[in-house]
Design an enzyme around this catalytic site. Structure first.
Site, PDB file in Angstrom:
ATOM      1  N   ILE A  14       0.842  -1.199   0.000  1.00 23.36           N
ATOM      2  CA  ILE A  14       0.000   0.000   0.000  1.00 23.36           C
ATOM      3  C   ILE A  14       0.876   1.248   0.000  1.00 23.36           C
ATOM      4  CG2 ILE A  14      -1.620   1.343   1.409  1.00 23.36           C
ATOM      5  CD1 ILE A  14      -2.892  -1.290   2.323  1.00 23.36           C
ATOM      6  N   ASN A  82       2.506   4.374   7.673  1.00 25.16           N
ATOM      7  CA  ASN A  82       1.945   3.237   6.941  1.00 25.16           C
ATOM      8  C   ASN A  82       2.637   1.921   7.295  1.00 25.16           C
ATOM      9  OD1 ASN A  82       0.775   1.806   4.401  1.00 25.16           O
ATOM     10  ND2 ASN A  82       3.003   1.706   4.121  1.00 25.16           N
ATOM     11  N   ILE A  85       3.378  -4.621  10.140  1.00 24.27           N
ATOM     12  CA  ILE A  85       3.681  -6.045   9.947  1.00 24.27           C
ATOM     13  C   ILE A  85       2.575  -6.892  10.580  1.00 24.27           C
ATOM     14  CG2 ILE A  85       6.190  -5.722   9.922  1.00 24.27           C
ATOM     15  CD1 ILE A  85       6.202  -6.757  12.858  1.00 24.27           C
ATOM     16  N   GLN A 141      -9.958  -9.668  14.680  1.00 23.25           N
ATOM     17  CA  GLN A 141      -9.799 -10.746  13.691  1.00 23.25           C
ATOM     18  C   GLN A 141      -9.214 -11.980  14.357  1.00 23.25           C
ATOM     19  OE1 GLN A 141     -10.579 -11.347  10.471  1.00 23.25           O
ATOM     20  NE2 GLN A 141      -9.576 -13.332  10.732  1.00 23.25           N
ATOM     21  N   TYR A 147      -2.152  -7.681  16.210  1.00 19.98           N
ATOM     22  CA  TYR A 147      -2.336  -6.706  15.118  1.00 19.98           C
ATOM     23  C   TYR A 147      -3.579  -5.842  15.364  1.00 19.98           C
ATOM     24  CZ  TYR A 147      -2.740  -5.220  10.167  1.00 19.98           C
ATOM     25  OH  TYR A 147      -2.841  -4.503   8.997  1.00 19.98           O
ATOM     26  N   PRO A 177      -8.021   0.355   5.780  1.00 17.34           N
ATOM     27  CA  PRO A 177      -8.191  -0.490   4.598  1.00 17.34           C
ATOM     28  C   PRO A 177      -8.796  -1.831   4.996  1.00 17.34           C
ATOM     29  CG  PRO A 177      -5.912   0.319   4.792  1.00 17.34           C
ATOM     30  CD  PRO A 177      -6.599   0.567   6.095  1.00 17.34           C
ATOM     31  N   GLY A 178      -9.597  -2.371   4.104  1.00 19.49           N
ATOM     32  CA  GLY A 178      -9.995  -3.764   4.249  1.00 19.49           C
ATOM     33  C   GLY A 178      -8.886  -4.643   3.695  1.00 19.49           C
TER      34      GLY A 178
HETATM   35  N1  CAA Z   1     -13.116 -17.954  12.766  1.00 20.94           N
HETATM   36  C1  CAA Z   1     -13.297 -19.077  13.473  1.00 20.94           C
HETATM   37  N2  CAA Z   1     -12.453 -20.117  13.459  1.00 20.94           N
HETATM   38  C2  CAA Z   1     -11.355 -19.984  12.693  1.00 20.94           C
HETATM   39  C3  CAA Z   1     -11.102 -18.850  11.937  1.00 20.94           C
HETATM   40  C4  CAA Z   1     -12.040 -17.797  11.989  1.00 20.94           C
HETATM   41  N3  CAA Z   1     -11.863 -16.661  11.284  1.00 20.94           N
HETATM   42  N4  CAA Z   1      -9.936 -19.004  11.284  1.00 20.94           N
HETATM   43  C5  CAA Z   1      -9.460 -20.232  11.634  1.00 20.94           C
HETATM   44  N5  CAA Z   1     -10.337 -20.821  12.471  1.00 20.94           N
HETATM   45  C6  CAA Z   1     -10.259 -22.144  13.047  1.00 20.94           C
HETATM   46  C7  CAA Z   1     -10.042 -23.238  12.013  1.00 20.94           C
HETATM   47  O1  CAA Z   1     -11.275 -23.611  11.452  1.00 20.94           O
HETATM   48  C8  CAA Z   1      -9.430 -24.342  12.802  1.00 20.94           C
HETATM   49  O2  CAA Z   1     -10.401 -25.004  13.551  1.00 20.94           O
HETATM   50  P1  CAA Z   1     -10.301 -26.572  13.854  1.00 20.94           P
HETATM   51  O3  CAA Z   1      -9.042 -26.750  14.664  1.00 20.94           O
HETATM   52  O4  CAA Z   1     -11.546 -26.875  14.615  1.00 20.94           O
HETATM   53  O5  CAA Z   1     -10.236 -27.250  12.514  1.00 20.94           O
HETATM   54  C9  CAA Z   1      -8.565 -23.539  13.737  1.00 20.94           C
HETATM   55  O6  CAA Z   1      -9.097 -22.242  13.857  1.00 20.94           O
HETATM   56  C10 CAA Z   1      -7.168 -23.410  13.194  1.00 20.94           C
HETATM   57  O7  CAA Z   1      -6.427 -23.494  14.267  1.00 20.94           O
HETATM   58  P2  CAA Z   1      -4.887 -23.775  14.109  1.00 20.94           P
HETATM   59  O8  CAA Z   1      -4.375 -23.966  15.484  1.00 20.94           O
HETATM   60  O9  CAA Z   1      -4.601 -24.817  13.086  1.00 20.94           O
HETATM   61  O10 CAA Z   1      -4.451 -22.375  13.546  1.00 20.94           O
HETATM   62  P3  CAA Z   1      -3.110 -21.999  12.861  1.00 20.94           P
HETATM   63  O11 CAA Z   1      -2.000 -22.062  13.831  1.00 20.94           O
HETATM   64  O12 CAA Z   1      -2.988 -22.721  11.568  1.00 20.94           O
HETATM   65  O13 CAA Z   1      -3.379 -20.434  12.576  1.00 20.94           O
HETATM   66  C11 CAA Z   1      -4.363 -18.549  11.476  1.00 20.94           C
HETATM   67  C12 CAA Z   1      -4.483 -20.031  11.874  1.00 20.94           C
HETATM   68  C13 CAA Z   1      -2.919 -18.055  11.456  1.00 20.94           C
HETATM   69  C14 CAA Z   1      -5.116 -17.659  12.416  1.00 20.94           C
HETATM   70  C15 CAA Z   1      -4.925 -18.534  10.058  1.00 20.94           C
HETATM   71  O14 CAA Z   1      -6.274 -18.936  10.142  1.00 20.94           O
HETATM   72  C16 CAA Z   1      -4.869 -17.191   9.397  1.00 20.94           C
HETATM   73  O15 CAA Z   1      -3.850 -16.783   8.856  1.00 20.94           O
HETATM   74  N6  CAA Z   1      -5.988 -16.475   9.391  1.00 20.94           N
HETATM   75  C17 CAA Z   1      -6.072 -15.202   8.729  1.00 20.94           C
HETATM   76  C18 CAA Z   1      -5.908 -14.098   9.706  1.00 20.94           C
HETATM   77  C19 CAA Z   1      -6.061 -12.806   8.967  1.00 20.94           C
HETATM   78  O16 CAA Z   1      -7.121 -12.467   8.473  1.00 20.94           O
HETATM   79  N7  CAA Z   1      -4.968 -12.043   8.868  1.00 20.94           N
HETATM   80  C20 CAA Z   1      -4.990 -10.846   8.132  1.00 20.94           C
HETATM   81  C21 CAA Z   1      -3.675 -10.664   7.462  1.00 20.94           C
HETATM   82  S1  CAA Z   1      -3.729  -9.319   6.287  1.00 20.94           S
HETATM   83  C22 CAA Z   1      -3.793  -7.963   7.235  1.00 20.94           C
HETATM   84  O17 CAA Z   1      -3.657  -7.983   8.409  1.00 20.94           O
HETATM   85  C23 CAA Z   1      -4.046  -6.680   6.499  1.00 20.94           C
HETATM   86  C24 CAA Z   1      -5.236  -6.003   7.026  1.00 20.94           C
HETATM   87  O18 CAA Z   1      -5.089  -5.000   7.713  1.00 20.94           O
HETATM   88  C25 CAA Z   1      -6.557  -6.509   6.667  1.00 20.94           C
END
Ligand code: CAA
Length: 240
Positions: A14, A82, A85, A141, A147, A177-178
């Protein structure tokens, strides 16, 4: 004389789009980066925008870097905090190091970036402080306790700075931002990302230029009464 703008994390993602947009709008732009020398050099080569390397998590490095930018380009009129991480993990797996790194960069980094510039803005009776927060600072989130805490904290910084700067001609605003198509979002596991995109009414990720558009709006000289606000740009994913 062109106004001078500083964009932290301004050579990638961004930030890159923000730096380019401000340059196109006639600003003299300085972009900071933390580590990727090669990418920064390619960015300068392609855009003509000067880059400066420092860690926004360090007050000393930030103050010294800002002094260098001001010596080379002139006083900073517009600062875009901006740089950010992620260190995503569910809370039960999140380590103290993952917490601290994100706090240092995304929250303390905003203090470190704005604080050395603020006295000059007050003296000159003009300033634009723009902080890039996040939709996840508004809604929280799964996997982002660290974060989300910093991005919500960034909104508190902006609302307080807005009150302190208002009489000195300084505005402070946030953009949330979304999910935007950058390396940060592409690093989310594909199946997780697909579910996120499915939840965005626009049906797509945002583009970095769509955030730069918001920055250009807030940075303008005639945006002086827009102060302490938060612009959401998230494809209708979340409403405050
Ligand atoms: N809601 C509910 N449950 C969720 C979930 C959610 N949003 N996301 C994951 N889970 C659950 C899974 O279904 C799984 O459940 P089960 O164990 O019952 O199958 C469990 O959580 C996963 O647990 P793990 O221990 O295996 O998790 P992990 O160590 O693999 O980590 C995570 C998972 C890192 C959180 C991964 O889900 C992830 O990366 N999520 C995205 C997070 C996100 O949106 N980050 C934004 C990055 S971009 C940014 O930040 C820019 C911005 O400003 C928008």
């Amino acid at each position: 004389m062109a106004r001078v703008a500083l964009v932290t994390g301004g050579s990638r993602g961004i930030g890159e789009a923000i730096s380019k947009r401000l340059k196109a709008d006639g600003y003299e732009v300085a972009a900071t980066y933390a580590g990727n020398d090669e990418k920064a050099a390619a960015f300068t080569e392609a855009t003509g925008i000067k880059t400066y390397k420092w860690n926004v998590g360090s007050y000393e490095e930030s103050a010294a870097g800002i002094a260098k930018v001001e010596a080379e380009l002139g006083p900073i009129d517009v600062v875009v905090a901006n740089a950010g991480i992620t260190r995503d993990a569910p809370f039960h797996k999140m380590t103290p190091a993952q917490w601290q790194e994100v706090i240092d960069t995304n929250l303390t980094g905003v203090f470190n970036t704005v604080h050395p510039i603020w006295p000059g803005m007050r003296d000159r009776k003009f300033g634009r402080v723009i902080v890039i927060s996040s939709i996840n600072g508004q809604k929280g989130q799964f996997g982002q306790v660290n974060y989300a805490a910093t991005k919500a904290g960034d909104l508190g910084i902006v609302k307080s700075l807005a009150q302190e700067g208002a009489r000195a001609g300084i505005t402070a605003n946030a953009i949330c931002p979304g999910y935007i198509a950058t390396e940060m979002v592409m690093a989310i596991p594909e199946e997780v990302r697909a579910k996120i995109v499915a939840g965005i009414p626009a049906g797509r990720l945002g583009e970095p230029e769509e955030i730069a558009r918001c920055v250009a709006f807030l940075a303008a000289d005639d945006a002086g009464f827009i102060n302490g606000s938060t612009i959401s740009a998230n494809g209708a994913q979340f409403f405050v």
